[in-house]
Design a protein around this motif. Sequence first.
Motif, PDB file in Angstrom:
ATOM      1  N   SER A   1       6.247 -26.535  33.099  1.00  0.00           N
ATOM      2  CA  SER A   1       5.085 -25.881  33.809  1.00  0.00           C
ATOM      3  C   SER A   1       3.481 -26.703  32.778  1.00  0.00           C
ATOM      4  CB  SER A   1       5.107 -24.604  33.889  1.00  0.00           C
ATOM      5  OG  SER A   1       5.088 -24.097  32.360  1.00  0.00           O
ATOM      6  N   ARG A   2       3.429 -26.980  31.561  1.00  0.00           N
ATOM      7  CA  ARG A   2       2.257 -27.674  30.906  1.00  0.00           C
ATOM      8  C   ARG A   2       2.528 -29.142  30.060  1.00  0.00           C
ATOM      9  NH1 ARG A   2       0.418 -22.790  26.931  1.00  0.00           N
ATOM     10  NH2 ARG A   2      -0.662 -21.418  28.488  1.00  0.00           N
ATOM     11  N   VAL A   3       3.579 -29.500  31.551  1.00  0.00           N
ATOM     12  CA  VAL A   3       3.460 -30.843  31.655  1.00  0.00           C
ATOM     13  C   VAL A   3       2.999 -31.497  32.787  1.00  0.00           C
ATOM     14  CG1 VAL A   3       5.142 -32.749  31.244  1.00  0.00           C
ATOM     15  CG2 VAL A   3       5.062 -30.394  29.423  1.00  0.00           C
ATOM     16  N   PRO A   4       1.663 -32.346  33.078  1.00  0.00           N
ATOM     17  CA  PRO A   4       0.642 -32.734  34.143  1.00  0.00           C
ATOM     18  C   PRO A   4       1.416 -33.657  34.058  1.00  0.00           C
ATOM     19  CG  PRO A   4      -0.601 -32.489  31.804  1.00  0.00           C
ATOM     20  CD  PRO A   4       0.317 -32.060  31.605  1.00  0.00           C
ATOM     21  N   PHE A   5       1.947 -34.810  33.478  1.00  0.00           N
ATOM     22  CA  PHE A   5       2.059 -35.999  33.370  1.00  0.00           C
ATOM     23  C   PHE A   5       3.332 -36.757  32.947  1.00  0.00           C
ATOM     24  CE2 PHE A   5       1.871 -39.921  31.422  1.00  0.00           C
ATOM     25  CZ  PHE A   5       2.090 -41.130  32.925  1.00  0.00           C
ATOM     26  N   MET A   6       4.359 -37.200  33.048  1.00  0.00           N
ATOM     27  CA  MET A   6       4.579 -37.697  32.557  1.00  0.00           C
ATOM     28  C   MET A   6       5.840 -38.963  32.898  1.00  0.00           C
ATOM     29  SD  MET A   6       9.123 -36.977  32.410  1.00  0.00           S
ATOM     30  CE  MET A   6       8.922 -34.983  32.002  1.00  0.00           C
ATOM     31  N   ASP A   7       6.200 -39.971  32.047  1.00  0.00           N
ATOM     32  CA  ASP A   7       6.602 -41.701  32.320  1.00  0.00           C
ATOM     33  C   ASP A   7       7.818 -41.419  32.633  1.00  0.00           C
ATOM     34  OD1 ASP A   7       7.079 -41.904  29.425  1.00  0.00           O
ATOM     35  OD2 ASP A   7       5.119 -43.382  29.465  1.00  0.00           O
ATOM     36  N   SER A   8       8.661 -43.037  32.527  1.00  0.00           N
ATOM     37  CA  SER A   8      10.052 -43.050  32.122  1.00  0.00           C
ATOM     38  C   SER A   8      10.508 -42.750  30.848  1.00  0.00           C
ATOM     39  CB  SER A   8       9.967 -44.695  31.948  1.00  0.00           C
ATOM     40  OG  SER A   8       9.497 -45.072  31.282  1.00  0.00           O
ATOM     41  N   ALA A   9       9.356 -42.506  29.713  1.00  0.00           N
ATOM     42  CA  ALA A   9      10.171 -42.703  28.684  1.00  0.00           C
ATOM     43  C   ALA A   9      10.266 -40.853  28.570  1.00  0.00           C
ATOM     44  CB  ALA A   9       9.600 -42.388  27.160  1.00  0.00           C
ATOM     45  N   GLY A  10       9.530 -40.279  29.351  1.00  0.00           N
ATOM     46  CA  GLY A  10       9.768 -38.611  29.248  1.00  0.00           C
ATOM     47  C   GLY A  10      11.222 -38.190  30.467  1.00  0.00           C
ATOM     48  N   LEU A  11      11.172 -38.760  31.617  1.00  0.00           N
ATOM     49  CA  LEU A  11      12.252 -39.031  31.960  1.00  0.00           C
ATOM     50  C   LEU A  11      13.858 -39.767  30.570  1.00  0.00           C
ATOM     51  CD1 LEU A  11      11.980 -40.911  35.459  1.00  0.00           C
ATOM     52  CD2 LEU A  11      11.978 -38.113  35.131  1.00  0.00           C
TER      53      LEU A  11
ATOM     54  N   GLU B   1       2.931 -31.894  40.261  1.00  0.00           N
ATOM     55  CA  GLU B   1       3.283 -32.312  41.200  1.00  0.00           C
ATOM     56  C   GLU B   1       3.090 -33.832  40.149  1.00  0.00           C
ATOM     57  OE1 GLU B   1       0.164 -34.539  44.679  1.00  0.00           O
ATOM     58  OE2 GLU B   1      -0.595 -32.792  43.522  1.00  0.00           O
ATOM     59  N   GLN B   2       3.005 -33.658  39.501  1.00  0.00           N
ATOM     60  CA  GLN B   2       3.259 -35.832  39.450  1.00  0.00           C
ATOM     61  C   GLN B   2       4.466 -35.961  38.477  1.00  0.00           C
ATOM     62  OE1 GLN B   2       3.521 -36.970  35.707  1.00  0.00           O
ATOM     63  NE2 GLN B   2       4.043 -39.237  36.776  1.00  0.00           N
ATOM     64  N   PRO B   3       5.277 -34.846  37.435  1.00  0.00           N
ATOM     65  CA  PRO B   3       6.777 -35.256  37.163  1.00  0.00           C
ATOM     66  C   PRO B   3       7.325 -35.176  38.547  1.00  0.00           C
ATOM     67  CG  PRO B   3       5.426 -34.196  35.800  1.00  0.00           C
ATOM     68  CD  PRO B   3       4.258 -34.252  36.804  1.00  0.00           C
ATOM     69  N   ALA B   4       6.926 -33.748  39.222  1.00  0.00           N
ATOM     70  CA  ALA B   4       8.794 -34.123  40.892  1.00  0.00           C
ATOM     71  C   ALA B   4       7.932 -35.145  41.285  1.00  0.00           C
ATOM     72  CB  ALA B   4       7.743 -33.055  41.084  1.00  0.00           C
ATOM     73  N   ARG B   5       7.320 -35.756  41.804  1.00  0.00           N
ATOM     74  CA  ARG B   5       6.844 -36.924  42.591  1.00  0.00           C
ATOM     75  C   ARG B   5       7.586 -38.178  41.504  1.00  0.00           C
ATOM     76  NH1 ARG B   5       1.014 -37.090  43.417  1.00  0.00           N
ATOM     77  NH2 ARG B   5       1.229 -38.581  41.598  1.00  0.00           N
ATOM     78  N   LEU B   6       7.929 -37.755  40.303  1.00  0.00           N
ATOM     79  CA  LEU B   6       8.497 -39.407  39.757  1.00  0.00           C
ATOM     80  C   LEU B   6       9.524 -39.028  39.872  1.00  0.00           C
ATOM     81  CD1 LEU B   6       8.536 -41.752  37.274  1.00  0.00           C
ATOM     82  CD2 LEU B   6       7.983 -39.703  35.727  1.00  0.00           C
ATOM     83  N   LEU B   7      10.240 -37.577  39.757  1.00  0.00           N
ATOM     84  CA  LEU B   7      11.997 -37.222  39.600  1.00  0.00           C
ATOM     85  C   LEU B   7      12.525 -37.713  40.705  1.00  0.00           C
ATOM     86  CD1 LEU B   7      12.126 -34.255  37.555  1.00  0.00           C
ATOM     87  CD2 LEU B   7      12.987 -35.668  36.916  1.00  0.00           C
ATOM     88  N   ASP B   8      11.670 -37.440  42.200  1.00  0.00           N
ATOM     89  CA  ASP B   8      11.689 -38.291  43.318  1.00  0.00           C
ATOM     90  C   ASP B   8      11.915 -39.264  43.429  1.00  0.00           C
ATOM     91  OD1 ASP B   8      12.179 -34.899  43.904  1.00  0.00           O
ATOM     92  OD2 ASP B   8      10.271 -34.682  44.896  1.00  0.00           O
ATOM     93  N   LEU B   9      10.788 -40.289  43.135  1.00  0.00           N
ATOM     94  CA  LEU B   9      11.032 -41.905  43.512  1.00  0.00           C
ATOM     95  C   LEU B   9      11.899 -42.433  42.368  1.00  0.00           C
ATOM     96  CD1 LEU B   9       8.941 -43.994  43.725  1.00  0.00           C
ATOM     97  CD2 LEU B   9       8.000 -43.556  41.407  1.00  0.00           C
ATOM     98  N   VAL B  10      12.116 -41.491  41.868  1.00  0.00           N
ATOM     99  CA  VAL B  10      13.260 -42.760  40.531  1.00  0.00           C
ATOM    100  C   VAL B  10      14.945 -42.084  41.394  1.00  0.00           C
ATOM    101  CG1 VAL B  10      12.339 -43.456  38.802  1.00  0.00           C
ATOM    102  CG2 VAL B  10      13.085 -41.834  38.238  1.00  0.00           C
ATOM    103  N   SER B  11      14.775 -41.323  42.204  1.00  0.00           N
ATOM    104  CA  SER B  11      16.355 -40.289  42.807  1.00  0.00           C
ATOM    105  C   SER B  11      17.156 -39.280  41.856  1.00  0.00           C
ATOM    106  CB  SER B  11      17.098 -41.031  43.394  1.00  0.00           C
ATOM    107  OG  SER B  11      16.681 -41.821  44.259  1.00  0.00           O
ATOM    108  N   LEU B  12      16.247 -39.199  40.413  1.00  0.00           N
ATOM    109  CA  LEU B  12      16.409 -38.075  39.807  1.00  0.00           C
ATOM    110  C   LEU B  12      16.514 -36.151  39.884  1.00  0.00           C
ATOM    111  CD1 LEU B  12      15.589 -39.285  36.246  1.00  0.00           C
ATOM    112  CD2 LEU B  12      18.326 -39.130  37.614  1.00  0.00           C
ATOM    113  N   GLY B  13      15.389 -36.338  41.527  1.00  0.00           N
ATOM    114  CA  GLY B  13      15.264 -34.289  41.860  1.00  0.00           C
ATOM    115  C   GLY B  13      16.356 -34.047  41.554  1.00  0.00           C
ATOM    116  N   GLY B  14      17.740 -34.363  41.731  1.00  0.00           N
ATOM    117  CA  GLY B  14      19.030 -34.057  42.094  1.00  0.00           C
ATOM    118  C   GLY B  14      19.418 -33.117  40.856  1.00  0.00           C
ATOM    119  N   PHE B  15      19.203 -34.262  39.960  1.00  0.00           N
ATOM    120  CA  PHE B  15      20.367 -34.931  39.189  1.00  0.00           C
ATOM    121  C   PHE B  15      20.134 -33.644  37.910  1.00  0.00           C
ATOM    122  CE2 PHE B  15      20.390 -36.205  34.168  1.00  0.00           C
ATOM    123  CZ  PHE B  15      22.038 -36.673  34.191  1.00  0.00           C
TER     124      PHE B  15
END
Length: 103
Positions: free
Chosen positions: A50-60, A84-98
């Motif tokens: 909830s306090r992470v506004p941005f995440m990149d591939s290293a965060g994944l 929002e941004q981390p959620a979009r990233l998870l969805d983009l790389v198909s990890l939303g359900g991981f």
Amino acid sequence: MPTLSVTIEYERGTVVVHPHGEVDYDSAPVLIGAVEEVEGEWYGMVVDLSRVPFMDSAGLHALIALERRCRERGSRLTVTGIQEQPARLLDLVSLGGFFATTA
């Protein structure tokens, strides 16, 4: 210089990880390192983003490493408070359900 701080709480056998800041190439090792220092008995892990506004591939990569650590202990990682941004990233790389996720 990483701009991420991490606090850890224990709630009824669950490790609750609270990163605060961006989780990127420079700061992802801070997140992983904080969790590697967790000792004692625990049966699950929750990462509150909830306090992470941005995440990149290293965060994944960091989340995948934490999930692997949980799996080795016979538990599962739950990710909550995804912005929002981390959620979009998870969805983009198909990890939303991981990961198990909660609102």
